[in-house]
Design a protein around this motif. Sequence first.
Motif, PDB file in Angstrom:
ATOM      1  N   ARG A  73      37.240  32.011  43.052  1.00 51.93           N
ATOM      2  CA  ARG A  73      36.444  32.752  43.894  1.00 51.93           C
ATOM      3  C   ARG A  73      36.546  34.397  43.555  1.00 51.93           C
ATOM      4  NH1 ARG A  73      37.761  31.316  49.865  1.00 51.93           N
ATOM      5  NH2 ARG A  73      38.753  33.297  50.034  1.00 51.93           N
ATOM      6  N   LYS A  74      35.560  35.018  42.697  1.00 53.55           N
ATOM      7  CA  LYS A  74      35.847  36.124  42.408  1.00 53.55           C
ATOM      8  C   LYS A  74      34.893  37.020  43.062  1.00 53.55           C
ATOM      9  CE  LYS A  74      38.596  36.813  39.410  1.00 53.55           C
ATOM     10  NZ  LYS A  74      39.929  37.307  39.535  1.00 53.55           N
ATOM     11  N   PHE A  75      34.884  38.554  43.055  1.00 54.49           N
ATOM     12  CA  PHE A  75      33.903  39.581  43.246  1.00 54.49           C
ATOM     13  C   PHE A  75      32.977  39.701  42.111  1.00 54.49           C
ATOM     14  CE2 PHE A  75      37.581  40.055  46.233  1.00 54.49           C
ATOM     15  CZ  PHE A  75      36.842  39.693  47.393  1.00 54.49           C
ATOM     16  N   SER A  79      38.302  42.522  37.799  1.00 57.81           N
ATOM     17  CA  SER A  79      39.085  42.175  36.566  1.00 57.81           C
ATOM     18  C   SER A  79      39.848  40.829  36.713  1.00 57.81           C
ATOM     19  CB  SER A  79      39.993  43.330  36.320  1.00 57.81           C
ATOM     20  OG  SER A  79      40.934  42.931  35.305  1.00 57.81           O
ATOM     21  N   PRO A  80      39.477  39.974  35.878  1.00 57.03           N
ATOM     22  CA  PRO A  80      40.075  38.654  35.833  1.00 57.03           C
ATOM     23  C   PRO A  80      41.587  38.851  35.647  1.00 57.03           C
ATOM     24  CG  PRO A  80      38.840  38.751  33.918  1.00 57.03           C
ATOM     25  CD  PRO A  80      38.511  40.001  34.647  1.00 57.03           C
ATOM     26  N   SER A  81      42.082  39.807  35.092  1.00 59.32           N
ATOM     27  CA  SER A  81      43.476  39.738  34.724  1.00 59.32           C
ATOM     28  C   SER A  81      44.281  40.512  36.038  1.00 59.32           C
ATOM     29  CB  SER A  81      44.049  40.605  33.441  1.00 59.32           C
ATOM     30  OG  SER A  81      43.389  42.020  33.618  1.00 59.32           O
ATOM     31  N   GLN A  82      43.689  40.846  37.047  1.00 57.31           N
ATOM     32  CA  GLN A  82      44.324  41.527  38.094  1.00 57.31           C
ATOM     33  C   GLN A  82      44.342  40.495  39.291  1.00 57.31           C
ATOM     34  OE1 GLN A  82      42.216  45.207  38.720  1.00 57.31           O
ATOM     35  NE2 GLN A  82      44.124  46.327  37.858  1.00 57.31           N
ATOM     36  N   LEU A  83      45.345  40.813  40.086  1.00 61.17           N
ATOM     37  CA  LEU A  83      45.380  39.991  41.522  1.00 61.17           C
ATOM     38  C   LEU A  83      45.005  41.080  42.556  1.00 61.17           C
ATOM     39  CD1 LEU A  83      48.872  38.373  41.000  1.00 61.17           C
ATOM     40  CD2 LEU A  83      46.672  37.372  40.842  1.00 61.17           C
ATOM     41  N   TYR A  84      44.125  40.453  43.251  1.00 57.49           N
ATOM     42  CA  TYR A  84      43.671  41.492  44.350  1.00 57.49           C
ATOM     43  C   TYR A  84      44.027  40.801  45.741  1.00 57.49           C
ATOM     44  CZ  TYR A  84      40.325  43.401  40.991  1.00 57.49           C
ATOM     45  OH  TYR A  84      39.968  43.912  39.785  1.00 57.49           O
ATOM     46  N   ASP A  85      45.272  41.265  46.184  1.00 55.12           N
ATOM     47  CA  ASP A  85      45.618  40.864  47.693  1.00 55.12           C
ATOM     48  C   ASP A  85      45.207  41.904  48.647  1.00 55.12           C
ATOM     49  OD1 ASP A  85      46.616  38.608  46.154  1.00 55.12           O
ATOM     50  OD2 ASP A  85      48.775  38.944  46.501  1.00 55.12           O
ATOM     51  N   ASP A 103      58.383  41.752  37.555  1.00 53.95           N
ATOM     52  CA  ASP A 103      57.481  41.385  36.671  1.00 53.95           C
ATOM     53  C   ASP A 103      56.079  42.261  36.738  1.00 53.95           C
ATOM     54  OD1 ASP A 103      59.262  39.634  35.553  1.00 53.95           O
ATOM     55  OD2 ASP A 103      58.400  37.989  36.924  1.00 53.95           O
ATOM     56  N   VAL A 104      56.173  43.303  37.681  1.00 50.17           N
ATOM     57  CA  VAL A 104      54.939  44.072  38.023  1.00 50.17           C
ATOM     58  C   VAL A 104      54.839  45.166  37.189  1.00 50.17           C
ATOM     59  CG1 VAL A 104      53.935  45.339  40.152  1.00 50.17           C
ATOM     60  CG2 VAL A 104      55.045  43.245  40.330  1.00 50.17           C
ATOM     61  N   THR A 105      53.728  45.119  36.552  1.00 52.66           N
ATOM     62  CA  THR A 105      53.539  46.618  35.618  1.00 52.66           C
ATOM     63  C   THR A 105      52.966  47.498  36.505  1.00 52.66           C
ATOM     64  OG1 THR A 105      52.903  45.085  34.051  1.00 52.66           O
ATOM     65  CG2 THR A 105      52.304  47.064  33.660  1.00 52.66           C
ATOM     66  N   LEU A 106      52.041  47.231  37.461  1.00 55.37           N
ATOM     67  CA  LEU A 106      51.535  48.239  38.233  1.00 55.37           C
ATOM     68  C   LEU A 106      51.271  47.628  39.611  1.00 55.37           C
ATOM     69  CD1 LEU A 106      49.814  51.012  38.637  1.00 55.37           C
ATOM     70  CD2 LEU A 106      47.769  49.791  37.771  1.00 55.37           C
ATOM     71  N   ILE A 107      51.234  48.521  40.540  1.00 57.36           N
ATOM     72  CA  ILE A 107      50.847  48.014  41.935  1.00 57.36           C
ATOM     73  C   ILE A 107      50.313  49.334  42.444  1.00 57.36           C
ATOM     74  CG2 ILE A 107      53.286  48.874  43.061  1.00 57.36           C
ATOM     75  CD1 ILE A 107      52.789  46.510  44.946  1.00 57.36           C
TER      76      ILE A 107
END
Length: 125
Positions: A73-75, A79-85, A103-107
């Motif tokens: 379920r994508k918009f 970006s397929p490599s990001q999590l959109y919470d 383990d987070v590079t960017l938030i």
Amino acid sequence: MTYDLAQVWQAAAGRFTEAADLIARHAPSLTLLDVAEGHRLFLRYLGIGIDTFIEHADARFPAFYAKSRDGVRKFAGDSPSQLYDTAPISAEFDYEVTGSLRDVTLIELGSTRAISPASTRRRGG
């Protein structure tokens, strides 16, 4: 207050029929694949809407949830490599976000303001 399930369902189905008529008036000629992709996209957005406006709508008890799941379920354009919470919040409450960033590079945290139809009405006539 009680509701007649048949009437509620028929009203919802009527809205879908109205939407189908509107889309059909403005749609180009479609192939069977176009129709299948349209149904798939519509059902994807319907599921996201149910999650957003029913399952996770209460800003008093926010919890992060993924609008897109497992890359299925994508918009459009995400970006397929990001999590959109996302989580519902309100200026009426204070919140604290806790967790491990091991383990987070960017938030990134952002907010948007929902505009209700009532807030866009002209005042004074």
